[in-house]
Design a protein around this motif. Sequence first.
Motif, PDB file in Angstrom:
ATOM      1  N   TRP B 159      -5.262 -19.855 -39.570  1.00  6.38           N
ATOM      2  CA  TRP B 159      -3.921 -19.396 -39.158  1.00  6.38           C
ATOM      3  C   TRP B 159      -3.063 -19.112 -40.373  1.00  6.38           C
ATOM      4  O   TRP B 159      -2.217 -18.222 -40.376  1.00  6.38           O
ATOM      5  CB  TRP B 159      -3.252 -20.405 -38.233  1.00  6.38           C
ATOM      6  CG  TRP B 159      -2.949 -21.750 -38.848  1.00  6.38           C
ATOM      7  CD1 TRP B 159      -3.722 -22.859 -38.776  1.00  6.38           C
ATOM      8  CD2 TRP B 159      -1.818 -22.105 -39.648  1.00  6.38           C
ATOM      9  NE1 TRP B 159      -3.148 -23.881 -39.471  1.00  6.38           N
ATOM     10  CE2 TRP B 159      -1.979 -23.466 -40.014  1.00  6.38           C
ATOM     11  CE3 TRP B 159      -0.677 -21.421 -40.075  1.00  6.38           C
ATOM     12  CZ2 TRP B 159      -1.053 -24.146 -40.795  1.00  6.38           C
ATOM     13  CZ3 TRP B 159       0.246 -22.098 -40.860  1.00  6.38           C
ATOM     14  CH2 TRP B 159       0.058 -23.442 -41.220  1.00  6.38           C
ATOM     15  N   ILE B 327      -4.440 -16.496 -31.685  1.00  3.46           N
ATOM     16  CA  ILE B 327      -5.487 -17.140 -30.892  1.00  3.46           C
ATOM     17  C   ILE B 327      -6.829 -16.479 -31.157  1.00  3.46           C
ATOM     18  O   ILE B 327      -7.830 -17.142 -31.434  1.00  3.46           O
ATOM     19  CB  ILE B 327      -5.121 -17.092 -29.391  1.00  3.46           C
ATOM     20  CG1 ILE B 327      -3.901 -17.965 -29.145  1.00  3.46           C
ATOM     21  CG2 ILE B 327      -6.288 -17.559 -28.542  1.00  3.46           C
ATOM     22  CD1 ILE B 327      -3.323 -17.825 -27.771  1.00  3.46           C
ATOM     23  N   LYS B 331     -10.079 -18.246 -33.108  1.00  8.05           N
ATOM     24  CA  LYS B 331     -11.191 -18.600 -32.229  1.00  8.05           C
ATOM     25  C   LYS B 331     -12.450 -17.761 -32.480  1.00  8.05           C
ATOM     26  O   LYS B 331     -13.538 -18.174 -32.130  1.00  8.05           O
ATOM     27  CB  LYS B 331     -10.784 -18.437 -30.759  1.00  8.05           C
ATOM     28  CG  LYS B 331      -9.694 -19.406 -30.312  1.00  8.05           C
ATOM     29  CD  LYS B 331     -10.283 -20.696 -29.774  1.00  8.05           C
ATOM     30  CE  LYS B 331      -9.207 -21.544 -29.108  1.00  8.05           C
ATOM     31  NZ  LYS B 331      -8.367 -22.257 -30.083  1.00  8.05           N
TER      32      LYS B 331
END
Lengths: 270, 336
Positions: B159, B327, B331
């Motif tokens: 992130w 996200i 992921k």
Amino acid sequence: MAKKILWYLIIFIACISLIFVTSGFYKALKSTIGSSGDNNKSMDQKTAVSHADNAKLTKDPNKKRLLILGDSIANGTGDESSKGIDGNLKELLKNQTSKDIVLDNAAIDGLKYNDLLKQLNEKKLDSYISNADYIIISIGGNDIREMLTVDELSREDIFSQKQEGFVKGLKEVISYIRKNNQNSMIVFLGLYNPTKDDDTPDNMKMLKSWNNSAQTVIDDDSRAVFIPTYDIFKFNTDKFISPDRLHPNSFGYQAIAYLIEKAIESTLEK
Amino acid sequence: MKLYKLIQNEMFKMINKKRLFIVLGLLFIMIAAFAYGQHNSIERTREQTAKRIGISASNDWHKILEQRIIEIKNRIDSPGMDDTRIARMRVQMEQFKYYLDNNINPIDVTNASFTTKFMEQSLFLFLPLLIIILAADIVSGELGAGTIKLLLVQGVPRWRILLSKYITLITLQLVVLFFAFVFSSIISGFFFGFRGWTAPVSTGFKVIGGQLVTSDIVNVPQWQYTMMVYGAAYFVALAVGTVSFMVSVIVKSTAASIGIILSALIGGSILSNFVADWKLARYLFSVNLRLTDYISGSLQPIEGMDMTFSVAVLSVWIIGALMISFIYFTKRDIMV
């Protein structure tokens, strides 16, 4: 080294620019939100605001607010000087009073009486109505003009139906305005005959009866006045009607504005 | 690695790719071309108007404005005009009348007004295109070239890598806007003179029932108005940049990501024609880019579309795109 300088330069520029755009965006939001509001939410807020302003506005003795409603004549269509009733009336009133004249024009070309009712029922004009000292209405011309295309035989029936509807509609318009504002002066403009071609006795009878019924409705209200325009246009069509042979020209609008000004003159200082 | 270092790293990558300089170069060339074109067309219209309404009047903007009002009026009255066009022209006409009544000259071109106009005009297509050049390969480029591995093996949380890229992007957008302002004010200054920053501009036009209501108009000095326009432009750039950022995260190839965002953008500007009738279309981000129209009042009066609405729609897109990007990026499996 050069890269380092570039890096700090970029940060510096970005910071300046950030301050510039965020304050600009904030200002932009402040100036547009709630004022350009066309959706219901901001509309409600605006109405609420103007209701709050209302007391202040009417208390402000130095301001007179005029609202113009109705069809193309209220809108000033046909005036080559593009002043319409607004511009002329504003000029005339300026000479009469030291007060600030604020004019809002919500007229739409081609409006018929049921369109006006629809426009009012959208409630977007409520705050304007409740703030107005004078409400000038011109409506019905487009309705009666439909009669010219109806064939002679059924004309009388259709006309009387139409007229009944108009009387009822006009009553609703007046009561709608009174619901929002008991004190404003309502000025209703009568209809005139724009061309000599349609000058048949039957047509003239229709026009007269139409104007009479409108006047009856208007006279029921104690703070409303019916202003005939039939008489000033009767022998002046060449001078007062624009080349489209329907709307007044600049002289016509001047004349109408003059009549309105004379009718409300002595109520201005109150 | 610290976020600061990461951002610095990203920024150097951008500088090395020369992409920023291409964008600034494009900006410079286009602004010069616009200024020259504007200069020419002013001369021409002045001559034409002079011919039509008499030589002596050509420098009096009152006369020119009156002439335009009459022209618009004629066009409104002519048959075959659809309602939305008529509503728009009527608003414009009322605006002109307001300017005449209040003795504000809206047609004088100065470097201040050019700087503002340029941004108003480029806000919905040219500016987004520049942003796309910067944003489209910011992630997909690394995926395509395989260099993302080098970033990921350093043990920095994903992130944080993505965040550094996003911050780099929004910083560069600020730089682009800064240069758009500097270039257009300087270049147009040579054409139209360095003046006009304190001239009054009207804002706060309001449409009710297809009619312009002038009672709430306020006049602000031009420099404030320019700030408003550039503020709105940055918000638009942010929205377009964030959406392209998301596409860049999801799509592997840079060409595809440019293609997708470009078609969304151009498709949106075509769709804006139907927005009055087709309610669903107005939730598309690219339909809501013309924020400055709400400020200037040159809007097509559409029920339910206003500043609040457009800003809300764009904000939802920005937040949504950011969430999806983060996200998806944290992921996904990255195998190169």
